[in-house]
Design an enzyme around this catalytic site. Sequence first.
Site, mmCIF file in Angstrom:
data_model
loop_
_atom_site.group_PDB
_atom_site.id
_atom_site.type_symbol
_atom_site.label_atom_id
_atom_site.label_comp_id
_atom_site.label_asym_id
_atom_site.label_seq_id
_atom_site.Cartn_x
_atom_site.Cartn_y
_atom_site.Cartn_z
ATOM 1 N N HIS A 237 0.887 -1.075 0.309
ATOM 2 C CA HIS A 237 -0.150 -0.113 0.279
ATOM 3 C C HIS A 237 0.844 0.869 0.082
ATOM 4 O O HIS A 237 1.461 1.368 0.905
ATOM 5 C CB HIS A 237 -0.499 0.143 1.078
ATOM 6 C CG HIS A 237 -1.883 -1.126 1.400
ATOM 7 N ND1 HIS A 237 -2.289 -1.673 2.138
ATOM 8 C CD2 HIS A 237 -2.863 -1.585 0.200
ATOM 9 C CE1 HIS A 237 -3.411 -2.335 1.835
ATOM 10 N NE2 HIS A 237 -3.230 -2.826 1.189
ATOM 11 N N GLU B 73 1.744 3.428 3.122
ATOM 12 C CA GLU B 73 2.310 2.616 4.701
ATOM 13 C C GLU B 73 3.905 2.862 4.127
ATOM 14 O O GLU B 73 4.331 1.279 3.795
ATOM 15 C CB GLU B 73 1.388 1.373 4.549
ATOM 16 C CG GLU B 73 0.177 1.700 4.655
ATOM 17 C CD GLU B 73 -0.632 0.060 4.941
ATOM 18 O OE1 GLU B 73 0.391 -0.568 4.587
ATOM 19 O OE2 GLU B 73 -2.187 0.146 4.771
ATOM 20 N N HIS C 267 3.000 -3.715 6.284
ATOM 21 C CA HIS C 267 1.570 -2.984 6.490
ATOM 22 C C HIS C 267 1.146 -2.228 7.860
ATOM 23 O O HIS C 267 2.568 -1.171 8.602
ATOM 24 C CB HIS C 267 0.561 -3.802 6.459
ATOM 25 C CG HIS C 267 0.019 -4.644 5.311
ATOM 26 N ND1 HIS C 267 -0.548 -3.898 4.391
ATOM 27 C CD2 HIS C 267 0.327 -5.867 5.591
ATOM 28 C CE1 HIS C 267 -0.789 -5.041 3.589
ATOM 29 N NE2 HIS C 267 -0.238 -6.442 3.429
ATOM 30 N N GLU D 117 2.239 -5.812 10.584
ATOM 31 C CA GLU D 117 2.010 -4.489 10.758
ATOM 32 C C GLU D 117 2.759 -3.380 11.731
ATOM 33 O O GLU D 117 2.710 -3.402 13.144
ATOM 34 C CB GLU D 117 0.331 -4.894 11.436
ATOM 35 C CG GLU D 117 -1.008 -5.097 10.049
ATOM 36 C CD GLU D 117 -1.063 -4.657 9.565
ATOM 37 O OE1 GLU D 117 -1.213 -2.971 9.394
ATOM 38 O OE2 GLU D 117 -2.078 -5.328 8.544
#
Length: 381
Positions: A67, A70, A201, A293
């Site tokens: 993404h 990110e 992410h 993450e």
Amino acid sequence: GLEFKHHRYAALQKALRDTAAMCPNITRLYDIGYSVRGRALTVIEFSNNPGVHEPGEPEFRYVANIHGNEPRGRELMIHFTRYMCERYLAGDKRITKLIDNTRIHILSALNPDGYEVAAGPGSPEHENSVWSGRLNAMGIDLNRNFPDLNAQAYYNEKHGGDNHNFPIPAHFWYFNQVAPETKAMIKWSQDLPIVLSGHFHDGELLVNYPYQVSSLSNVLHHSRTPDDGMFRYLAQTYAVAHRTMTSPYTRPCRYKDFASQGGIANGASWFSVAGGLSDFLYLHTNSLDLAMELGCSKFPAEKDLEKEWHNNKESLIKFMEQIHIGIKGFVRDENCKPIEGAVIHVEGIDHDVTTARDGDYWKLVLPGYYTVTASAGSFTT
């Protein structure tokens, strides 16, 4: 050394070239393809024999910036690759052992077009919204764009059938808008015998692991793979080594306190994502892939990047080291010629792997005693 700052596309490419120039004997730069806007998807490889798959040596991969908005993983990979180069040159035994015994591939940006939108015309923090730059230049979410093979896997679990290396159905190519970045990632994954990988992410702080598509329709549910224990161990390896991911002093990003559950979660128990990278790799290839993450905010301020590096450095190394646990070997015929595509089955784990071109295989398992069989055609050992 490298500055802790946001690297736009030209600066990213220069950083990779500079690292490769510093360590020409253990690195190689290559492109797996191009973005919609023609930006190269450049990989830096580390190996004591770059460009070559050495029989029996496992291959590892990190992928960042799926993404565009990110970028923590993107910046981590820029610094991590420089760190490995510098430490190898300094004779660091830990890094030298990794590079000498592992073929490592690092893609700092799968979505360079999205990143340029998120970075904005001026300051990298110009458009720090949840969505700005998330998608590629075709408006596609790359982590929803991979073949969804879960339905077939769940059906076979109940009714019998193959449990590994599911083919991509023809309708995927005919009825979906498949991004060039996705196509490049699929081909790259098919071309290399990747054993273990991670991708990054932002927006939460945890490691999540497959399955990431719930086995119960429209219900968030811990959907276990046959390798659930191994996945949990790998997720914990990264999370525990991280400076804040499991700390009792870490405040939840949103409504769920992942630190209190060890900084890890089964993807489908958190939110169900069809077309994601991790499930695709698990079901189509021999690779185990986890999603890291890395932080609550989507686009961290430059002043926080050095802290993020120190938060993650040990995790990045320790996770990579796990590629050397488990079972590995070769399958050859009576003339000692390698057999490609032989099926390796570990009793009690209903997810097989297949041998690579040199007849070599790797199956990551937790310590224990296992019965392993290899089969090719009508032959089983």
